[in-house]
Enzyme design. Structure first.
Site, PDB file in Angstrom:
ATOM      1  N   GLY A  13       0.777  -1.227   0.000  1.00  0.00           N
ATOM      2  CA  GLY A  13       0.000   0.000   0.000  1.00  0.00           C
ATOM      3  C   GLY A  13       0.803   1.269   0.000  1.00  0.00           C
ATOM      4  N   TYR A 153      13.401  -7.263  15.699  1.00  0.00           N
ATOM      5  CA  TYR A 153      13.268  -6.952  14.272  1.00  0.00           C
ATOM      6  C   TYR A 153      14.494  -7.445  13.517  1.00  0.00           C
ATOM      7  CZ  TYR A 153      13.202  -4.122   9.999  1.00  0.00           C
ATOM      8  OH  TYR A 153      13.237  -3.696   8.692  1.00  0.00           O
ATOM      9  N   LYS A 157      14.400 -10.396  10.618  1.00  0.00           N
ATOM     10  CA  LYS A 157      14.890 -10.212   9.250  1.00  0.00           C
ATOM     11  C   LYS A 157      16.027 -11.190   8.937  1.00  0.00           C
ATOM     12  CE  LYS A 157      12.186  -6.956   7.705  1.00  0.00           C
ATOM     13  NZ  LYS A 157      11.169  -7.280   6.679  1.00  0.00           N
TER      14      LYS A 157
END
Length: 249
Positions: A13, A153, A157
């Site tokens: 988006g 995070y 990843k």
């Protein structure tokens, strides 16, 4: 949407995902952009289709990819078509409390769900529909996977890298490539929200060798190459797009 090549982009988006979607439309793909915010997705789909002069080239699909039951919405949107490219871009850094072990567990699970589980579930849901040979699976990682600094995070990843190697081995005999694009600091996204300061921006730019921040189109260009016909001999790789902030290794 027409009968051309199909790409599915999660987190499509805004920011990097929207830039990737636009680039793939320019390369002739019909693109499904997937995310949780239906209104944002619809606006992006309309805008990109109009900018590229291809009405209906981008179609929004609203789904929370951390919820297994919602993957059926994506599969239904694909229908009987073959999927040429899957770009797993959904995710981001999620803050959380650390006052108790329960808080820590919740914080870590949220980041692993958002960055790893979304990619695993979307890829597995679309795996039967991938083009054989010639399909492409791409994972959007982060420089944090290589140098740390993001707690759960960074760990999430980095987990994508190990999974990409396994997946590349599994899908390679079927003619499907699997690669990771690992961005460095990219401005013009929602990643930092209101956390970015002028000092933080300057520090990150100074860490590059080229003296500028990245922009979403820099990452989209790498995705477009790996999604294209000239990258058929590239698989199981991590492509850093970070202005030299972390050197290849």
């Amino acid at each position: 949407m027409g009968d051309g090549r199909v790409a599915v982009v999660s987190g499509g988006g805004t920011g990097i995902g929207a830039a990737v979607a636009r680039g793939l439309v320019l390369d002739g793909f019909d693109v499904l952009v997937v995310g949780r915010r239906g209104e944002v997705l619809a606006e992006t789909a309309t805008r990109i289709s109009a900018e590229c002069g291809r009405a209906g080239a981008v179609r929004p699909v609203t789904a929370d990819l951390t919820e297994p039951g919602q993957l059926a919405t994506v599969v239904e949107a694909v229908g009987e078509r073959t999927v040429d490219v899957v770009v797993n871009n959904a995710g981001g850094y999620l803050g959380g409390a650390t006052d108790t072990l329960a808080d820590v567990a919740g914080w870590w699970r949220a980041n692993l769900d958002a960055n790893v589980l979304t990619a695993v579930l979307l890829t597995e849901a679309l795996r039967p529909a991938l083009r054989r040979p010639g399909g492409r699976v791409l994972l959007i990682s982060s420089i944090a996977a290589q140098r740390g600094g993001g707690g759960p995070y960074s760990a999430a990843k980095a987990a994508l890298h190990g999974w990409a190697y396994d997946l590349a081995g599994a899908l390679g005999p079927e003619g499907i490539t699997v690669n990771v694009v690992s961005p460095g600091y990219v401005a013009e996204t929602e990643f930092f929200g209101d956390r970015m300061t002028p000092e933080g921006h300057a520090k990150r730019v100074d860490a590059t060798l080229v003296g500028r921040a990245g922009v979403p189109d820099d990452i989209a260009a790498a995705v477009r190459y790996l999604a294209g016909p000239d990258a058929g001999y590239v698989t199981g790789q991590v492509l850093g797009v970070n202005g030299g902030s972390v050197l290849g290794r």
